[in-house]
Design an enzyme around this catalytic site. Structure first.
Site, PDB file in Angstrom:
ATOM      1  N   ARG A  88       0.849  -1.195   0.000  1.00  0.00           N
ATOM      2  CA  ARG A  88       0.000   0.000   0.000  1.00  0.00           C
ATOM      3  C   ARG A  88       0.883   1.243   0.000  1.00  0.00           C
ATOM      4  O   ARG A  88       0.530   2.273  -0.570  1.00  0.00           O
ATOM      5  CB  ARG A  88      -0.877   0.023   1.255  1.00  0.00           C
ATOM      6  N   ASP A 148     -11.223  -4.009   7.873  1.00  0.00           N
ATOM      7  CA  ASP A 148     -10.285  -4.958   8.489  1.00  0.00           C
ATOM      8  C   ASP A 148     -11.000  -5.806   9.545  1.00  0.00           C
ATOM      9  O   ASP A 148     -10.760  -7.014   9.660  1.00  0.00           O
ATOM     10  CB  ASP A 148      -9.100  -4.207   9.113  1.00  0.00           C
ATOM     11  N   ARG A 151     -13.073  -8.490   7.865  1.00  0.00           N
ATOM     12  CA  ARG A 151     -12.245  -9.643   7.447  1.00  0.00           C
ATOM     13  C   ARG A 151     -11.954 -10.534   8.648  1.00  0.00           C
ATOM     14  O   ARG A 151     -12.091 -11.755   8.589  1.00  0.00           O
ATOM     15  CB  ARG A 151     -10.943  -9.138   6.812  1.00  0.00           C
ATOM     16  N   HIS A 175      -3.943   1.091   8.463  1.00  0.00           N
ATOM     17  CA  HIS A 175      -4.467   0.103   7.513  1.00  0.00           C
ATOM     18  C   HIS A 175      -3.284  -0.431   6.713  1.00  0.00           C
ATOM     19  O   HIS A 175      -3.064  -0.070   5.576  1.00  0.00           O
ATOM     20  CB  HIS A 175      -5.479   0.801   6.600  1.00  0.00           C
TER      21      HIS A 175
END
Ligand code: APR
Length: 308
Positions: A88, A148, A151, A175
């Site tokens: 990221r 998150d 998940r 994140h």
């Protein structure tokens, strides 16, 4: 008067988000992108589904920020997605320029909007949006923790063979690879997870959660996740428009909370009509607090590179 949401970026996340918003009749939608024709085409296609689905909300695809004027919420999804092997953080500089340009325009046309940022690297991009917009901190929010946590909850429900609705779990921090799933606040129908799952299994789930974004990128090969991210944004918009005072993990600008100062980091917040109405301070174990600080340090590095 119906609410209005601007979605910046008509790619996978943006178009799926627009679809979810109109399906739920949450608001009229302005869908904006730099590509000519794409937001217009997707917007018209969604509008034409209205008679079948029975929604009257309006959706307009555009390349002109004038069409986004007076939005109640602006969601920033534009940017480059992650490719396999790319972290990221590699996206940092490319997406900084995109966020800066887009938020300058959006903030000018919707000075009272609440901004929700999705573009990665999330924590640095939401900090960019905060600086560029000049909006108060309660009106600038990063979407990551809801995704998150979803998940994390998915993997827990699978491992325990229970309903996802029974699984409560928080993921805090940035994140990225340093995100902090919090086992001490993870419960299954109120029962602490440590009573139900061996530590080894829980550790594997935490590891999979941390790599959850990369797992999808590696499967898709040409892009990153969009169904769960767009669902997460809808939950946040729903909390705001219905003034639910819902406690959700989001990236918020911290000024001393959790011992962190001047940075956006994922923490539990109360979301209502005024955006972030409270930063909820929960007691963490010393290990969890140390992980949160490590995660904040990783966010700080990125923020310093782009000078926001
Ligand atoms: N202004 C408006 N739109 C832009 C701009 C810009 N300056 N630059 C790029 N875009 C648009 C692209 O044209 C594209 O339609 O942003 C869209 C991005 O769509 P996708 O490539 O499909 O990416 P997506 O999967 O939607 O992810 C977007 O969200 O989850 C994050 O990491 C992800 O940062 C990425 C973002």
């Amino acid at each position: 008067m119906r609410k209005k949401v601007t979605v910046i970026g008509a790619g996978n996340v943006g178009a799926t988000l627009a679809h979810r918003i109109v399906d739920k009749q949450l608001a009229d939608v302005a869908l904006i992108d730099i590509l000519e024709g794409v937001p217009q085409g997707k917007g018209l296609d969604l509008l034409e589904a209205g008679p079948i689905e029975g929604y009257d909300v309006k959706i307009k695809g555009t390349n002109d920020y004038a069409d986004t004027a007076n939005s109640d919420v602006v969601v920033m999804t534009a940017g480059f997605p992650r490719k396999p092997g790319m972290s990221r953080d590699d996206l940092l500089k490319a997406n900084y320029a995109v966020v800066k340009a887009a938020i300058e325009q959006a903030a000018k046309y919707s000075p009272n909007a609440i901004l929700i940022v999705v573009t990665n690297p999330l924590d640095a991009m939401v900090q960019t949006a905060y600086r560029v917009s000049g909006f108060p901190k309660n009106r600038v929010i990063g979407m990551a923790g809801v995704l998150d946590s979803a998940r994390y909850r998915t993997f827990l429900a699978e491992a325990l063979n229970v309903s996802v609705q029974d699984v409560e779990g928080l993921v805090l921090g940035g994140h990225g690879d340093t995100m902090v799933p919090v086992p001490s606040y993870t419960t299954i129908a109120g029962v602490p997870v440590a009573q139900l799952l061996p530590k080894e299994t829980l550790d594997k789930i935490i590891d999979r959660t941390r790599k959850g974004g990369a797992e999808i990128v590696n499967l898709l090969k040409t892009g990153s996740a969009f169904y769960a991210p767009s669902a997460a944004v809808v939950q946040m918009i729903d909390a705001i428009f219905n003034d639910r005072k819902k406690v959700l993990p989001c990236a918020a600008f911290l000024e001393g909370e959790y011992g962190i100062n001047g940075l956006f980091v994922g923490v539990p917040v109360k979301l209502g009509a005024n955006g972030i109405e409270e930063i909820v301070q929960i007691k963490l174990t010393p290990e969890e607090q140390a992980e949160l600080e490590k995660s904040a340090a990783a966010v700080k590095e990125l923020v310093e590179i782009i000078g926001v």
